[in-house]
Design an enzyme around this catalytic site. Structure first.
Site, short mmCIF file in Angstrom:
data_model
loop_
_atom_site.label_atom_id
_atom_site.label_comp_id
_atom_site.label_asym_id
_atom_site.label_seq_id
_atom_site.Cartn_x
_atom_site.Cartn_y
_atom_site.Cartn_z
N HIS A 4 69.56 71.55 35.53
CA HIS A 4 68.26 71.25 36.05
C HIS A 4 68.02 72.14 37.23
O HIS A 4 66.91 72.48 37.36
CB HIS A 4 68.27 69.84 36.56
CG HIS A 4 68.56 68.76 35.51
ND1 HIS A 4 69.52 67.82 35.62
CD2 HIS A 4 67.83 68.59 34.12
CE1 HIS A 4 69.30 67.02 34.44
NE2 HIS A 4 68.49 67.57 33.67
N LYS A 47 66.31 56.20 26.76
CA LYS A 47 67.89 56.36 27.65
C LYS A 47 67.91 55.24 28.50
O LYS A 47 66.74 54.81 29.42
CB LYS A 47 67.77 57.81 28.48
CG LYS A 47 67.70 58.98 27.51
CD LYS A 47 67.77 60.12 28.26
CE LYS A 47 67.47 61.40 27.57
NZ LYS A 47 67.24 62.59 28.44
N ARG A 101 67.76 74.36 26.06
CA ARG A 101 69.09 74.50 26.10
C ARG A 101 69.62 75.21 24.65
O ARG A 101 70.25 76.18 24.65
CB ARG A 101 70.18 73.33 26.43
CG ARG A 101 70.41 73.02 27.66
CD ARG A 101 70.83 71.66 27.91
NE ARG A 101 69.71 70.60 27.36
CZ ARG A 101 69.92 69.44 27.46
NH1 ARG A 101 70.98 68.89 28.02
NH2 ARG A 101 69.00 68.66 27.08
N SER A 116 73.25 65.76 31.11
CA SER A 116 73.48 64.86 32.04
C SER A 116 74.53 63.83 31.28
O SER A 116 75.42 63.34 31.78
CB SER A 116 72.10 63.96 32.23
OG SER A 116 71.55 64.80 32.73
P1 ADP Z 1 64.53 63.93 29.73
O1 ADP Z 1 64.71 62.59 29.95
O2 ADP Z 1 62.68 63.71 30.05
O3 ADP Z 1 64.69 64.56 28.54
P2 ADP Z 1 66.02 65.24 31.40
O4 ADP Z 1 66.51 64.87 32.87
O5 ADP Z 1 67.23 65.18 30.39
O6 ADP Z 1 64.99 64.56 31.10
O7 ADP Z 1 65.79 66.71 31.31
C1 ADP Z 1 64.79 67.32 32.20
C2 ADP Z 1 64.55 68.78 31.47
O8 ADP Z 1 65.39 69.45 32.01
C3 ADP Z 1 64.39 68.76 29.99
O9 ADP Z 1 63.40 69.86 30.05
C4 ADP Z 1 65.65 69.42 29.66
O10 ADP Z 1 65.62 70.13 28.64
C5 ADP Z 1 65.93 70.41 31.02
N1 ADP Z 1 67.50 70.47 30.94
C6 ADP Z 1 68.52 69.52 30.99
N2 ADP Z 1 69.56 70.21 31.15
C7 ADP Z 1 69.46 71.37 31.26
C8 ADP Z 1 70.48 72.53 31.09
N3 ADP Z 1 71.70 72.34 31.36
N4 ADP Z 1 69.68 73.67 31.31
C9 ADP Z 1 68.38 73.94 31.35
N5 ADP Z 1 67.52 72.93 30.90
C10 ADP Z 1 68.17 71.68 31.11
#
Ligand code: ADP
Length: 164
Positions: free
Chosen positions: A18, A42, A91, A129
């Site tokens: 992130h 989630k 990803r 996450s």
């Molecule tokens: P949501 O619940 O809205 O999907 P997340 O917190 O899981 O939110 O993810 C927020 C954003 O960050 C999403 O666009 C996700 O694809 C991106 N993201 C999550 N992990 C990574 C990572 N390891 N590398 C790049 N982008 C990521």
């Protein structure tokens, strides 16, 4: 005109993946707002105010980045802060179908706001996450995946509530 972008997500928990997207987007726009919301698909481990606080600490080093909680539709929030771009990280192909659906729906709701996909840095492309939480729950070391404050918060959380 100053370009503002919104990077929305649940950030439960914040990972280095992130933060890599935050750092790269902050270079592309005059202003970046990291919007912290609850994903109805989630069940969060950390309260939203806890997630906001951690993000604020980690984003303090970027002068043009701010962090805010929001409710409701992402597109409505983007409009309310005058963001012309929504940033999302990708990803792997597995992210793509869901992200594309949301991006198309958002484009339909407001064609003036574009979604920008940033490909994950290869080093973070396996990082999610949920995997981090799973490792931490089982007592593993997550310090190479998340900022130190998050590793400490995870350790503390699972020490107090192993079944959280
Ligand atoms: P949501 O619940 O809205 O999907 P997340 O917190 O899981 O939110 O993810 C927020 C954003 O960050 C999403 O666009 C996700 O694809 C991106 N993201 C999550 N992990 C990574 C990572 N390891 N590398 C790049 N982008 C990521």
């Amino acid at each position: 005109m100053a370009k503002c972008a919104l990077y929305p997500g649940s950030f439960d928990t914040l990972t280095l993946g992130h933060l890599n997207i935050v750092a790269r987007s902050a270079r592309l726009f005059d202003r970046l707002v990291v919007g912290v919301t609850d994903n109805p698909r989630k069940r969060p481990l950390f309260r939203r105010d806890e997630r906001v606080e951690v993000l604020r600490g980690e984003c303090a080093r970027f002068p043009n980045v701010s962090v805010s909680p929001f409710d409701g539709l992402t597109i409505t929030y983007a409009q309310s802060i005058a963001a012309s771009v929504i940033v999302r990280g990708l990803r792997a192909v597995t992210d793509f179908e869901y992200e594309l659906q949301i991006a198309i729906a958002n484009h339909h709701l407001d064609p003036a706001i574009e979604t920008l996909f940033l490909p994950s840095e290869p080093a973070f492309s396996f990082l999610s996450s949920s995997v981090v939480k799973e490792i931490a729950r089982l007592g593993g070391d997550v310090r190479s995946f998340v900022p130190a404050a998050v590793a400490a918060a995870l350790e503390d959380r699972f020490a107090r509530e192993p079944d959280a």
